[in-house]
Design a protein around this motif. Structure first.
Motif, PDB file in Angstrom:
ATOM      1  N   GLY A   1       0.721  -1.260   0.095  1.00 35.34           N
ATOM      2  CA  GLY A   1       0.031   0.040   0.058  1.00 35.34           C
ATOM      3  C   GLY A   1       0.928   1.136   0.077  1.00 35.34           C
ATOM      4  N   VAL A   2       2.119   1.217   0.196  1.00 34.47           N
ATOM      5  CA  VAL A   2       3.166   2.240   0.067  1.00 34.47           C
ATOM      6  C   VAL A   2       3.954   2.367  -1.155  1.00 34.47           C
ATOM      7  CG1 VAL A   2       5.090   3.215   1.324  1.00 34.47           C
ATOM      8  CG2 VAL A   2       3.464   1.792   2.650  1.00 34.47           C
ATOM      9  N   HIS A   3       3.886   3.675  -1.691  1.00 38.57           N
ATOM     10  CA  HIS A   3       4.678   3.879  -3.055  1.00 38.57           C
ATOM     11  C   HIS A   3       5.893   3.780  -2.633  1.00 38.57           C
ATOM     12  CE1 HIS A   3       5.690   6.018  -6.416  1.00 38.57           C
ATOM     13  NE2 HIS A   3       4.257   6.055  -7.104  1.00 38.57           N
ATOM     14  N   ASN A   4       6.633   3.062  -3.764  1.00 35.91           N
ATOM     15  CA  ASN A   4       7.992   2.791  -3.639  1.00 35.91           C
ATOM     16  C   ASN A   4       9.117   3.632  -4.088  1.00 35.91           C
ATOM     17  OD1 ASN A   4       7.803   2.509  -6.372  1.00 35.91           O
ATOM     18  ND2 ASN A   4       8.244   0.543  -6.535  1.00 35.91           N
TER      19      ASN A   4
ATOM     20  N   MET B   1       2.046  -1.205   7.805  1.00 30.02           N
ATOM     21  CA  MET B   1       2.188   0.412   7.434  1.00 30.02           C
ATOM     22  C   MET B   1       0.915   0.975   6.966  1.00 30.02           C
ATOM     23  SD  MET B   1       5.459   0.847   7.991  1.00 30.02           S
ATOM     24  CE  MET B   1       5.743   2.300   7.411  1.00 30.02           C
ATOM     25  N   GLN B   2       0.838   2.167   7.027  1.00 22.22           N
ATOM     26  CA  GLN B   2      -0.534   3.058   6.402  1.00 22.22           C
ATOM     27  C   GLN B   2       0.311   3.771   5.442  1.00 22.22           C
ATOM     28  OE1 GLN B   2      -3.286   2.840   8.017  1.00 22.22           O
ATOM     29  NE2 GLN B   2      -2.705   1.728   9.469  1.00 22.22           N
ATOM     30  N   PRO B   3      -0.439   4.081   4.304  1.00 24.49           N
ATOM     31  CA  PRO B   3       0.222   4.843   3.033  1.00 24.49           C
ATOM     32  C   PRO B   3       1.017   6.137   3.501  1.00 24.49           C
ATOM     33  CG  PRO B   3      -2.243   4.287   2.781  1.00 24.49           C
ATOM     34  CD  PRO B   3      -1.851   3.850   4.335  1.00 24.49           C
ATOM     35  N   ASP B   4       0.923   6.370   4.831  1.00 20.32           N
ATOM     36  CA  ASP B   4       1.549   7.743   5.306  1.00 20.32           C
ATOM     37  C   ASP B   4       3.043   7.366   6.009  1.00 20.32           C
ATOM     38  OD1 ASP B   4       0.583   6.868   7.450  1.00 20.32           O
ATOM     39  OD2 ASP B   4      -0.162   9.216   7.811  1.00 20.32           O
ATOM     40  N   LEU B   5       3.092   6.135   5.862  1.00 15.29           N
ATOM     41  CA  LEU B   5       4.250   5.328   6.546  1.00 15.29           C
ATOM     42  C   LEU B   5       4.362   5.764   8.058  1.00 15.29           C
ATOM     43  CD1 LEU B   5       7.297   6.486   4.226  1.00 15.29           C
ATOM     44  CD2 LEU B   5       6.212   4.398   4.282  1.00 15.29           C
ATOM     45  N   SER B   6       3.098   5.457   8.670  1.00 14.75           N
ATOM     46  CA  SER B   6       3.116   5.416   9.940  1.00 14.75           C
ATOM     47  C   SER B   6       2.250   3.972  10.323  1.00 14.75           C
ATOM     48  CB  SER B   6       2.049   6.307  10.458  1.00 14.75           C
ATOM     49  OG  SER B   6       0.662   6.439  10.027  1.00 14.75           O
ATOM     50  N   TYR B   7       2.607   3.650  11.716  1.00 10.82           N
ATOM     51  CA  TYR B   7       2.111   2.297  12.289  1.00 10.82           C
ATOM     52  C   TYR B   7       1.476   2.648  13.492  1.00 10.82           C
ATOM     53  CZ  TYR B   7       6.489   1.661  14.469  1.00 10.82           C
ATOM     54  OH  TYR B   7       7.444   1.641  15.236  1.00 10.82           O
ATOM     55  N   GLU B   8       0.497   1.643  14.020  1.00 10.82           N
ATOM     56  CA  GLU B   8      -0.358   1.782  15.104  1.00 10.82           C
ATOM     57  C   GLU B   8       0.490   0.650  15.910  1.00 10.82           C
ATOM     58  OE1 GLU B   8      -4.229   2.474  17.285  1.00 10.82           O
ATOM     59  OE2 GLU B   8      -4.208   2.229  15.143  1.00 10.82           O
ATOM     60  N   GLU B   9       0.777   0.877  17.150  1.00 10.05           N
ATOM     61  CA  GLU B   9       1.363  -0.094  18.184  1.00 10.05           C
ATOM     62  C   GLU B   9       0.152  -0.180  19.157  1.00 10.05           C
ATOM     63  OE1 GLU B   9       3.221  -2.223  18.713  1.00 10.05           O
ATOM     64  OE2 GLU B   9       4.863  -1.747  17.829  1.00 10.05           O
ATOM     65  N   LYS B  10      -0.070  -1.497  19.360  1.00  9.74           N
ATOM     66  CA  LYS B  10      -1.289  -2.002  20.200  1.00  9.74           C
ATOM     67  C   LYS B  10      -0.695  -2.814  21.579  1.00  9.74           C
ATOM     68  CE  LYS B  10      -4.767  -1.608  16.819  1.00  9.74           C
ATOM     69  NZ  LYS B  10      -6.303  -1.519  16.782  1.00  9.74           N
ATOM     70  N   PRO B  11      -1.042  -2.868  22.550  1.00 14.96           N
ATOM     71  CA  PRO B  11      -0.673  -3.603  23.625  1.00 14.96           C
ATOM     72  C   PRO B  11      -1.024  -5.139  23.485  1.00 14.96           C
ATOM     73  CG  PRO B  11      -2.412  -2.183  24.636  1.00 14.96           C
ATOM     74  CD  PRO B  11      -2.208  -1.851  22.919  1.00 14.96           C
ATOM     75  N   VAL B  12      -0.400  -5.819  23.785  1.00 17.89           N
ATOM     76  CA  VAL B  12      -0.784  -7.412  23.758  1.00 17.89           C
ATOM     77  C   VAL B  12      -1.004  -7.898  25.108  1.00 17.89           C
ATOM     78  CG1 VAL B  12       0.126  -9.800  23.226  1.00 17.89           C
ATOM     79  CG2 VAL B  12       1.002  -7.735  21.655  1.00 17.89           C
ATOM     80  N   LYS B  13      -0.282  -7.582  26.069  1.00 22.28           N
ATOM     81  CA  LYS B  13      -0.578  -8.222  27.516  1.00 22.28           C
ATOM     82  C   LYS B  13       0.039  -7.285  28.512  1.00 22.28           C
ATOM     83  CE  LYS B  13       2.741 -12.061  28.085  1.00 22.28           C
ATOM     84  NZ  LYS B  13       2.722 -13.303  28.330  1.00 22.28           N
ATOM     85  N   ILE B  14      -0.281  -7.637  29.662  1.00 21.79           N
ATOM     86  CA  ILE B  14       0.356  -6.787  30.815  1.00 21.79           C
ATOM     87  C   ILE B  14       1.232  -7.850  31.599  1.00 21.79           C
ATOM     88  CG2 ILE B  14       0.019  -5.779  33.134  1.00 21.79           C
ATOM     89  CD1 ILE B  14      -2.605  -4.781  32.086  1.00 21.79           C
ATOM     90  N   LEU B  15       2.325  -7.367  31.617  1.00 26.17           N
ATOM     91  CA  LEU B  15       3.640  -8.435  31.974  1.00 26.17           C
ATOM     92  C   LEU B  15       3.914  -8.501  33.717  1.00 26.17           C
ATOM     93  CD1 LEU B  15       6.280  -7.687  29.623  1.00 26.17           C
ATOM     94  CD2 LEU B  15       4.637  -9.650  29.672  1.00 26.17           C
TER      95      LEU B  15
END
Length: 161
Positions: free
Chosen positions: A75-78, A103-117
């Motif tokens: 989805g990202v231009h090369n 990756m989003q088209p604006d080269l950003s990404y979202e981090e999500k939590p998986v679990k509490i350690l």
């Protein structure tokens, strides 16, 4: 008008670096984590992120390059400006483990939590703060962060069920 333009140009030119890559070289690509979502160590502008390395396929114009991108970046231009690239010195003995980011088209990404350690309480002068150690999706256990339990409960209530 010309004098002011020349004055402004004199401020910029000494700081500008001329960077040039050759076809076949490998480079890292700068990406932008979404502000306030992922905090490994430092946050904001002090924490740049790079993905790659990617091979340069073609030079386009004076300051643009076409990169060999994996299917995860479909989805990202090369084609990228030279300012988004960082030099990578290829070392055959170094084995890269490439983790594909969503990756989003604006080269950003979202981090999500998986679990509490882990959980702990931090005592200040006149109050106690409850903290939780959060493991994030694209990170390892060394990259886990300590965050306020109240903020995490508000943003991600599913972690506490």
């Amino acid at each position: 008008m010309i004098a002011s333009r020349d004055r402004q140009k004199s401020y910029v030119d000494p700081k500008r670096r001329h960077i040039e890559f050759q076809v076949g070289h490998h480079v890292f690509l700068g990406v932008l984590p979404m502000k306030g979502i992922k905090r490994f160590g430092k946050k904001g502008m002090l924490s740049p992120r790079f993905v790659g390395p990617f091979e340069i396929l073609e030079r386009i114009g004076e300051v643009s390059y076409r990169l060999s991108m994996p299917l995860a970046f479909s989805g990202v231009h090369n084609i990228f400006h030279v300012s988004m690239l960082r030099k990578y010195v290829l070392d055959p003995s170094y084995i890269l483990s490439y983790e594909a980011l969503d990756m989003q088209p604006d080269l950003s990404y979202e981090e999500k939590p998986v679990k509490i350690l882990d959980k702990k309480e931090k005592a200040l002068r006149n109050k106690t703060i409850r903290l939780v150690k959060v493991l994030w999706k694209n990170g390892s256990t060394q990259d886990a962060t300590w965050d306020l339990e109240t903020d995490m409960r508000e943003q991600y209530p599913e972690l506490f069920r």
